[in-house]
Enzyme design. Structure first.
Site, mmCIF file in Angstrom:
data_model
loop_
_atom_site.group_PDB
_atom_site.id
_atom_site.type_symbol
_atom_site.label_atom_id
_atom_site.label_comp_id
_atom_site.label_asym_id
_atom_site.label_seq_id
_atom_site.Cartn_x
_atom_site.Cartn_y
_atom_site.Cartn_z
ATOM 1 N N GLY A 1 0.770 -1.247 -0.071
ATOM 2 C CA GLY A 1 0.041 -0.159 0.063
ATOM 3 C C GLY A 1 0.878 1.168 0.175
ATOM 4 N N ARG B 1 1.712 -4.111 12.752
ATOM 5 C CA ARG B 1 0.964 -4.573 13.963
ATOM 6 C C ARG B 1 1.905 -5.659 14.672
ATOM 7 N NH1 ARG B 1 -0.281 -0.180 14.064
ATOM 8 N NH2 ARG B 1 -2.444 0.730 14.236
ATOM 9 N N GLU C 1 0.977 -3.778 23.919
ATOM 10 C CA GLU C 1 1.931 -2.925 24.004
ATOM 11 C C GLU C 1 1.586 -1.971 25.229
ATOM 12 O OE1 GLU C 1 1.746 -0.690 20.241
ATOM 13 O OE2 GLU C 1 3.163 -2.099 19.296
ATOM 14 N N HIS D 1 7.406 1.062 19.180
ATOM 15 C CA HIS D 1 6.227 1.530 18.368
ATOM 16 C C HIS D 1 6.791 2.991 17.768
ATOM 17 C CE1 HIS D 1 1.936 0.913 17.195
ATOM 18 N NE2 HIS D 1 2.610 1.694 16.200
#
Length: 325
Positions: A159, A243, A272, A291
């Site tokens: 994407g 993810r 997380e 992250h």
């Protein structure tokens, strides 16, 4: 007659909390009443009256959706949307949007992907640690230091972010294969150095680096499980900036500990923050980051503005963009 729309902006403390939310609230036109909270159920009255919920990683559960009878739109301030109960929203006829077409995160996620790849290829973490410990590790490390040039990069999910990664891979003289629901088209493939669309299992068997850029859905949860990890070359590296739950973390730790996988660069975890018991924290040849791939100063501004702009246009009567459910 102008109808006032109530907007509940859920801005978690780690992305700025009420201070950031207050700044965003000024972007909305006068016909919107904005309430800023740090958790979705913090202000039950505001939730009950909300027409729009904007959430920056704050969960929106089935209970939250049931408690908001006026709800018309849930806007995620991220590419991911797994923290929203899509089934509950769909049952109520409430569209859920992300910021997919904005490209707000693509630059930094692509940069973080390559930072992790380069750190693994050049053994930067063990080299640094050894020098700090007065260990001249060159004789030991030189056997495992490699180049990106000439290697095959397998991109799972081509994407906006995946394409940005592929553009950088072309500059590093890497070959590109990608897996996804359908090919992106000959023109895009040519622009990306002759990228080829292949089945996921072929990508896993042939790639030297595998990088994940797919959304987390029921179909992609544990996409890389024990059965698929055995398909990888023992010299391959796995990168995940998407993810955490896309990978079975225990299976990945097993592969790293057994030496059937060369290494992994991980920016996302499930849950997380990760618990101290997470085996990946102690697994060999991993590079970990908390992250951070989508949270530079520049990226946070772009993310927030993209989410708010879509909500503002919805309040003004325009159809929402980037509807994911």
């Amino acid at each position: 007659m102008t109808v006032t729309k109530n907007v509940l902006a859920v801005v978690s403390p780690h992305v700025g909390g009420r201070t950031a939310g207050a700044a965003l609230a000024t972007v909305f036109p006068g016909e919107a009443h904005v309430t800023v909270v740090e958790a979705t159920d913090e202000d039950p009255a505001a939730l009950r009256e909300a027409h729009v919920i904007i959430t920056g990683l704050g969960p929106v559960t089935a209970e939250h959706i049931a408690a908001a009878p006026e709800l018309e739109l849930i806007q995620c301030a991220s590419h991911g949307f797994d923290y929203v109960d899509l089934d509950a929203a769909r049952a109520k006829g409430v569209p859920v949007c992300n910021i997919g077409s904005s490209g707000a995160e693509k630059q930094n996620v692509a940069e973080q992907t390559f930072a992790l790849m380069l750190a693994l290829a050049k053994q930067l973490v063990p080299a640094h640690t050894a020098l700090v410990d007065a260990d001249w590790a060159l004789p030991r490390l030189q056997r495992s230091i490699t180049e990106l040039s000439g290697k095959t990069l397998g991109i799972v999910g081509l994407g906006h972010i995946g394409e940005e990664v592929a553009r950088r891979a072309v500059a590093f003289d890497m070959s590109i294969v990608y897996a996804g629901p359908q090919p992106v088209g000959a023109e895009t493939e040519a622009r990306l150095g002759g990228a080829r669309h292949v089945e996921l299992d072929e990508l896993l068997r042939t790639s030297d680096y595998i990088t994940l850029h797919a959304p987390l859905t029921d179909a992609t949860r544990h996409l890389l499980n024990a059965e698929r990890l055995v398909l990888l070359k023992p010299t391959a590296f796995v990168i995940n900036t998407a993810r955490g739950a896309l990978i079975d973390q225990d299976a990945l730790a097993d592969a790293l500990e057994a030496g059937t996988l060369a290494g992994a660069g991980i920016d996302v975890f499930d849950p997380e923050p990760p618990t101290p018991a997470l085996r990946l924290l102690k697994a060999p040849n991993v590079v970990l980051s908390p992250h951070v791939a989508g949270v530079t100063r520049e990226t946070l501004v772009r993310i927030a503005l993209a989410a708010v702009q879509n909500a503002v246009e919805f309040v003004a009567g325009k159809p929402p963009r980037d509807v994911v459910s």
